[in-house]
Scaffold this motif. Sequence first.
Motif, short mmCIF file in Angstrom:
data_model
loop_
_atom_site.label_atom_id
_atom_site.label_comp_id
_atom_site.label_asym_id
_atom_site.label_seq_id
_atom_site.Cartn_x
_atom_site.Cartn_y
_atom_site.Cartn_z
N ILE A 92 -15.85 -5.59 -5.99
CA ILE A 92 -14.51 -5.12 -5.60
C ILE A 92 -14.58 -4.70 -4.14
O ILE A 92 -15.47 -3.95 -3.74
N LEU A 93 -13.64 -5.21 -3.35
CA LEU A 93 -13.58 -4.85 -1.92
C LEU A 93 -12.41 -3.91 -1.66
O LEU A 93 -11.39 -3.97 -2.37
N TYR A 94 -12.56 -3.04 -0.67
CA TYR A 94 -11.50 -2.15 -0.18
C TYR A 94 -11.12 -1.04 -1.16
O TYR A 94 -10.01 -1.00 -1.68
N LEU A 95 -12.07 -0.15 -1.41
CA LEU A 95 -11.77 1.06 -2.18
C LEU A 95 -11.19 2.10 -1.23
O LEU A 95 -11.52 2.12 -0.05
N SER A 115 -7.62 -1.40 -3.24
CA SER A 115 -8.01 -1.87 -4.57
C SER A 115 -8.11 -0.76 -5.60
O SER A 115 -7.80 -0.96 -6.78
N SER A 116 -8.55 0.44 -5.18
CA SER A 116 -8.74 1.50 -6.17
C SER A 116 -7.42 2.09 -6.66
O SER A 116 -7.40 2.89 -7.59
N SER A 117 -6.29 1.68 -6.05
CA SER A 117 -4.98 2.11 -6.56
C SER A 117 -4.37 1.07 -7.51
O SER A 117 -3.23 1.23 -7.94
N TYR A 118 -5.12 0.02 -7.82
CA TYR A 118 -4.61 -1.04 -8.69
C TYR A 118 -4.03 -0.44 -9.98
O TYR A 118 -4.67 0.38 -10.65
N LEU A 119 -2.80 -0.85 -10.30
CA LEU A 119 -2.01 -0.44 -11.48
C LEU A 119 -1.42 0.98 -11.39
O LEU A 119 -0.70 1.40 -12.29
N CYS A 124 -2.02 2.93 10.70
CA CYS A 124 -1.83 1.63 10.05
C CYS A 124 -0.36 1.29 9.84
O CYS A 124 0.41 2.08 9.29
N ALA A 125 0.00 0.07 10.23
CA ALA A 125 1.39 -0.38 10.10
C ALA A 125 1.61 -1.30 8.90
O ALA A 125 2.72 -1.76 8.66
N ILE A 126 0.53 -1.57 8.13
CA ILE A 126 0.65 -2.55 7.04
C ILE A 126 1.79 -2.26 6.06
O ILE A 126 2.56 -3.15 5.74
N PRO A 127 1.94 -0.99 5.60
CA PRO A 127 3.04 -0.75 4.65
C PRO A 127 4.43 -1.08 5.22
O PRO A 127 5.35 -1.39 4.47
N SER A 128 4.56 -1.05 6.57
CA SER A 128 5.87 -1.32 7.17
C SER A 128 6.29 -2.78 7.00
O SER A 128 7.47 -3.09 7.00
N PHE A 129 5.32 -3.70 6.85
CA PHE A 129 5.73 -5.10 6.64
C PHE A 129 5.21 -5.70 5.33
O PHE A 129 5.65 -6.76 4.90
N LYS A 130 4.29 -4.99 4.66
CA LYS A 130 3.82 -5.45 3.35
C LYS A 130 4.48 -4.66 2.22
O LYS A 130 4.39 -5.03 1.06
N GLY A 131 5.09 -3.53 2.58
CA GLY A 131 5.78 -2.73 1.56
C GLY A 131 4.86 -1.85 0.74
O GLY A 131 3.67 -1.72 1.02
N CYS A 159 0.84 -1.19 0.00
CA CYS A 159 0.00 0.00 0.00
C CYS A 159 0.88 1.25 0.00
O CYS A 159 1.88 1.31 0.72
N ASN A 160 0.48 2.25 -0.82
CA ASN A 160 1.24 3.51 -0.88
C ASN A 160 0.66 4.58 0.03
O ASN A 160 1.20 5.68 0.11
#
Length: 446
Positions: free
Chosen positions: A231-234, A200-204, A161-168, A154-155
């Motif tokens: 589609i989930l998580y916009l 999901s809405s940042s896909y591509l 939220c800590a997700i980007p710290s371990f998911k990049g 996730c950008n």
Amino acid sequence: MKFSEEKPKKKLHMVSLGCTKNLVDSEVMLGKLKDYELTDDESQADLIIVNTCGFIDSAKEESINTTLNLHNERKKESVLVMAGCLSERYKEDLQKELTEIDIFTGVGDYDKIDKLVHEKRSSFSNEVFLASEENDRVITGSNYHAYVKLSEGCNQTCSFCAIPSFKGKLHSRTLESLIKEVKNLVNNGYKDFSFVSQDSSSYLRDLGQNDGLEQLIEAVEKIEGVKTARILYLYPSTTTHNLIDKIANSKIFVNYFDMPLQHISQNMLKIMKRGKGAEKLIELMQYMKSKPNSFVRTTFIAGHPGESEDDFEELCSYVESFGFDRANVFSYSDEEGTLAETRDDKIEQDLVDERAEILGDIISKTTTNSLENDIGKTFEVYIDGESDEHEYLLSARKTLWAPQIDGEIYINDNELEEQIIFGEIYEVIATELAGDKLLAKVLRKI
């Protein structure tokens, strides 16, 4: 003459915790371990895998408790694996402290799980694992619905939220890879799809294309055999009116709008670093709601640092007036390495929980209103099978709803002479609401 006996199959017990994105990764691991026979009895398993969640405190606790409970129940010589987000996020600490576990692996090695088990070694790849059409997944829980993962990472820089710290950072799959996977799944009998990712809405967008989901919708519509999709998580700042129109005009994608808002006051959106002003956000939500047969789901955080009484009252008032079809509320909890954790205007835990409860009660009423609005209406459902409630009640869900999170409809009457086929679409009429379950009568097969 001696006949050679076939060697009994080794048994595998898998627990997938957390989100549907984790479930996809668990299904990839199951695909790699097809030599094993699945068992619900952990005490009989030769291999036990827990795919953990590292999102919030309660999820971390559940992950650790589940793993330790399984250790207590397992037989000697079995292999216990801790995989996934929690394992990735706290790899050093967990490997030091949880000596009961045989193998640790994070978010980069799902497709190597067979090798790791064979070699009985831990591994943490530097890159996040990105599913592809080549992964021979074992779909669980349904013979007609499958989740498809759009991207990893996730950008966004949300304060809590800590997700980007371990998911990049965001790492999208190619559209070609996604379409191949959906075609493979259709060939295996799947017809209903939920597309998921952290954002999901940042896909591509990481590949320089701002209309990734619009491209996906167009491509999926051309695949013969896909009946329904959602589609989930916009994400607020990357969801456009054009995307909403594209979903609403689609004959395959249902008008399902799942956007975690977290808050609605301008002050809190700024503190939470949510990237869209309150006025524009309210307009966007209204636009989703204006679409025919729309279903709007969201998530809120109560008691985030800096949330004043006025902010909270504004949120409650908005939730009440908008009337979400479904929503979840989380009590704020500190996450290591996040901006919110470093703030000095934290709210007392009692007040955080009190606010979450107040908001939860409002959400409960809006959910009931949404269900009551369906009484007397006809709509299409997937019929899953017998319900757990009673053998004479069938379990169904609206084709509009996402599996497992949006509820269950009980079919208690049937106008058709023929046998109901599970996994197929039927038109029903909702007759009443019993508790939190709609009761419906089957009118015809679609």
